[in-house]
Structure formats: C-alpha cells, structure tokens
Design a protein around this motif. Structure first.
Motif, PDB file in Angstrom:
ATOM      1  N   ALA A  32       0.828  -1.205   0.000  1.00  0.00           N
ATOM      2  CA  ALA A  32       0.000   0.000   0.000  1.00  0.00           C
ATOM      3  C   ALA A  32       0.861   1.254   0.000  1.00  0.00           C
ATOM      4  N   VAL A  33       2.008   1.202   0.659  1.00  0.00           N
ATOM      5  CA  VAL A  33       2.892   2.370   0.708  1.00  0.00           C
ATOM      6  C   VAL A  33       3.439   2.680  -0.688  1.00  0.00           C
ATOM      7  N   GLU A  34       3.782   1.640  -1.461  1.00  0.00           N
ATOM      8  CA  GLU A  34       4.286   1.870  -2.812  1.00  0.00           C
ATOM      9  C   GLU A  34       3.205   2.472  -3.699  1.00  0.00           C
ATOM     10  N   TYR A  35       1.971   1.944  -3.588  1.00  0.00           N
ATOM     11  CA  TYR A  35       0.881   2.519  -4.353  1.00  0.00           C
ATOM     12  C   TYR A  35       0.620   3.965  -3.956  1.00  0.00           C
ATOM     13  N   LEU A  36       0.670   4.258  -2.685  1.00  0.00           N
ATOM     14  CA  LEU A  36       0.473   5.625  -2.218  1.00  0.00           C
ATOM     15  C   LEU A  36       1.551   6.545  -2.778  1.00  0.00           C
ATOM     16  N   GLY A  37       2.788   6.070  -2.817  1.00  0.00           N
ATOM     17  CA  GLY A  37       3.881   6.863  -3.381  1.00  0.00           C
ATOM     18  C   GLY A  37       3.653   7.183  -4.844  1.00  0.00           C
ATOM     19  N   ILE A  38       3.173   6.210  -5.606  1.00  0.00           N
ATOM     20  CA  ILE A  38       2.892   6.441  -7.019  1.00  0.00           C
ATOM     21  C   ILE A  38       1.772   7.457  -7.174  1.00  0.00           C
ATOM     22  N   ILE A  39       0.736   7.336  -6.367  1.00  0.00           N
ATOM     23  CA  ILE A  39      -0.387   8.274  -6.437  1.00  0.00           C
ATOM     24  C   ILE A  39       0.078   9.687  -6.106  1.00  0.00           C
ATOM     25  N   VAL A  40       0.916   9.842  -5.096  1.00  0.00           N
ATOM     26  CA  VAL A  40       1.426  11.161  -4.715  1.00  0.00           C
ATOM     27  C   VAL A  40       2.221  11.779  -5.862  1.00  0.00           C
ATOM     28  N   VAL A  41       3.047  10.987  -6.517  1.00  0.00           N
ATOM     29  CA  VAL A  41       3.837  11.507  -7.640  1.00  0.00           C
ATOM     30  C   VAL A  41       2.933  11.935  -8.790  1.00  0.00           C
ATOM     31  N   VAL A  42       1.928  11.126  -9.115  1.00  0.00           N
ATOM     32  CA  VAL A  42       1.011  11.470 -10.203  1.00  0.00           C
ATOM     33  C   VAL A  42       0.232  12.744  -9.872  1.00  0.00           C
ATOM     34  N   VAL A  43      -0.240  12.859  -8.654  1.00  0.00           N
ATOM     35  CA  VAL A  43      -0.977  14.065  -8.249  1.00  0.00           C
ATOM     36  C   VAL A  43      -0.074  15.294  -8.318  1.00  0.00           C
ATOM     37  N   ALA A  44       1.182  15.158  -7.890  1.00  0.00           N
ATOM     38  CA  ALA A  44       2.117  16.282  -7.950  1.00  0.00           C
ATOM     39  C   ALA A  44       2.359  16.720  -9.393  1.00  0.00           C
ATOM     40  N   ILE A  45       2.467  15.765 -10.308  1.00  0.00           N
ATOM     41  CA  ILE A  45       2.665  16.111 -11.719  1.00  0.00           C
ATOM     42  C   ILE A  45       1.436  16.817 -12.275  1.00  0.00           C
ATOM     43  N   VAL A  46       0.258  16.310 -11.955  1.00  0.00           N
ATOM     44  CA  VAL A  46      -0.976  16.930 -12.446  1.00  0.00           C
ATOM     45  C   VAL A  46      -1.118  18.343 -11.900  1.00  0.00           C
ATOM     46  N   ILE A  47      -0.826  18.545 -10.627  1.00  0.00           N
ATOM     47  CA  ILE A  47      -0.906  19.886 -10.032  1.00  0.00           C
ATOM     48  C   ILE A  47       0.110  20.818 -10.680  1.00  0.00           C
ATOM     49  N   ALA A  48       1.312  20.319 -10.930  1.00  0.00           N
ATOM     50  CA  ALA A  48       2.334  21.156 -11.560  1.00  0.00           C
ATOM     51  C   ALA A  48       1.933  21.564 -12.968  1.00  0.00           C
ATOM     52  N   ILE A  49       1.310  20.655 -13.697  1.00  0.00           N
ATOM     53  CA  ILE A  49       0.904  20.972 -15.071  1.00  0.00           C
ATOM     54  C   ILE A  49      -0.273  21.935 -15.081  1.00  0.00           C
ATOM     55  N   THR A  50      -1.269  21.716 -14.227  1.00  0.00           N
ATOM     56  CA  THR A  50      -2.455  22.569 -14.242  1.00  0.00           C
ATOM     57  C   THR A  50      -2.205  23.922 -13.587  1.00  0.00           C
ATOM     58  N   GLY A  51      -1.234  24.001 -12.703  1.00  0.00           N
ATOM     59  CA  GLY A  51      -0.990  25.253 -11.995  1.00  0.00           C
ATOM     60  C   GLY A  51      -0.031  26.205 -12.688  1.00  0.00           C
ATOM     61  N   THR A  52       0.487  25.820 -13.829  1.00  0.00           N
ATOM     62  CA  THR A  52       1.436  26.679 -14.541  1.00  0.00           C
ATOM     63  C   THR A  52       0.985  26.866 -15.980  1.00  0.00           C
ATOM     64  N   ASP A  53       1.749  27.646 -16.727  1.00  0.00           N
ATOM     65  CA  ASP A  53       1.444  27.860 -18.141  1.00  0.00           C
ATOM     66  C   ASP A  53       1.814  26.652 -18.995  1.00  0.00           C
ATOM     67  N   ILE A  54       2.504  25.711 -18.409  1.00  0.00           N
ATOM     68  CA  ILE A  54       2.876  24.517 -19.166  1.00  0.00           C
ATOM     69  C   ILE A  54       1.624  23.767 -19.602  1.00  0.00           C
ATOM     70  N   GLY A  55       0.632  23.699 -18.724  1.00  0.00           N
ATOM     71  CA  GLY A  55      -0.627  23.028 -19.060  1.00  0.00           C
ATOM     72  C   GLY A  55      -1.306  23.672 -20.249  1.00  0.00           C
ATOM     73  N   ASN A  56      -1.358  25.008 -20.266  1.00  0.00           N
ATOM     74  CA  ASN A  56      -1.964  25.718 -21.391  1.00  0.00           C
ATOM     75  C   ASN A  56      -1.149  25.540 -22.658  1.00  0.00           C
ATOM     76  N   SER A  57       0.167  25.517 -22.527  1.00  0.00           N
ATOM     77  CA  SER A  57       1.023  25.312 -23.697  1.00  0.00           C
ATOM     78  C   SER A  57       0.795  23.941 -24.304  1.00  0.00           C
ATOM     79  N   ILE A  58       0.693  22.937 -23.463  1.00  0.00           N
ATOM     80  CA  ILE A  58       0.443  21.574 -23.952  1.00  0.00           C
ATOM     81  C   ILE A  58      -0.925  21.504 -24.623  1.00  0.00           C
ATOM     82  N   LYS A  59      -1.930  22.094 -23.989  1.00  0.00           N
ATOM     83  CA  LYS A  59      -3.282  22.082 -24.553  1.00  0.00           C
ATOM     84  C   LYS A  59      -3.314  22.782 -25.903  1.00  0.00           C
TER      85      LYS A  59
END
Length: 72
Positions: A32-59
């Motif tokens: 469960a700890v490994e799965y939680l770690g993967i989820i945390v990394v994915v959420v951090a990437i999604v937040i980083a993309i949506t919270g910056t202009d990088i997300g708009n650039s990709i879109k």
C-alpha cells in the motif's frame, strides 16, 4: 568455444536464474505504501501541469496539431 567453457557458462547461467527466482519469491507484489507513493507523484505532476502555463502550452499545442490534421 570449447565444451568445457560452454558447460561452465551454462551452469553459471542456470545458477543465476535460480538465484533470481529465489529472490523474487519473497516479493509478492506492491504494498500500500508503494501505491500511495505512485499516487502522490502522479498528483504532484498533475498539479504542476495545471498550476502553470505549461498546461496551457500543452493544450494549445495538441489543439493546433489536431486542427492541422483535420484541416480546420
């Protein structure tokens, strides 16, 4: 390659594979700890993309490529 060398290499390879199989038996899957770690990394990437202009650039780049392909 002579027979003695071939036999030695075959024996070494079989030993290595046997050792690998023994080590893998103790690891039965993700914890469960490994799965939680993967989820945390994915959420951090999604937040980083949506919270910056990088997300708009990709879109915008994806939208432009789709428009280029469809001719619109």
């Amino acid at each position: 390659m002579n027979d003695a060398m071939l036999k030695a290499l075959t024996k070494a390879r079989v030993w290595w594979l046997g050792d690998w199989a023994t080590r893998r038996r103790g690891d039965r899957g993700q914890t469960a700890v490994e799965y939680l770690g993967i989820i945390v990394v994915v959420v951090a990437i999604v937040i980083a993309i949506t919270g910056t202009d990088i997300g708009n650039s990709i879109k915008n780049a994806i939208t432009q490529k789709i428009a280029d392909l469809t001719g619109k």
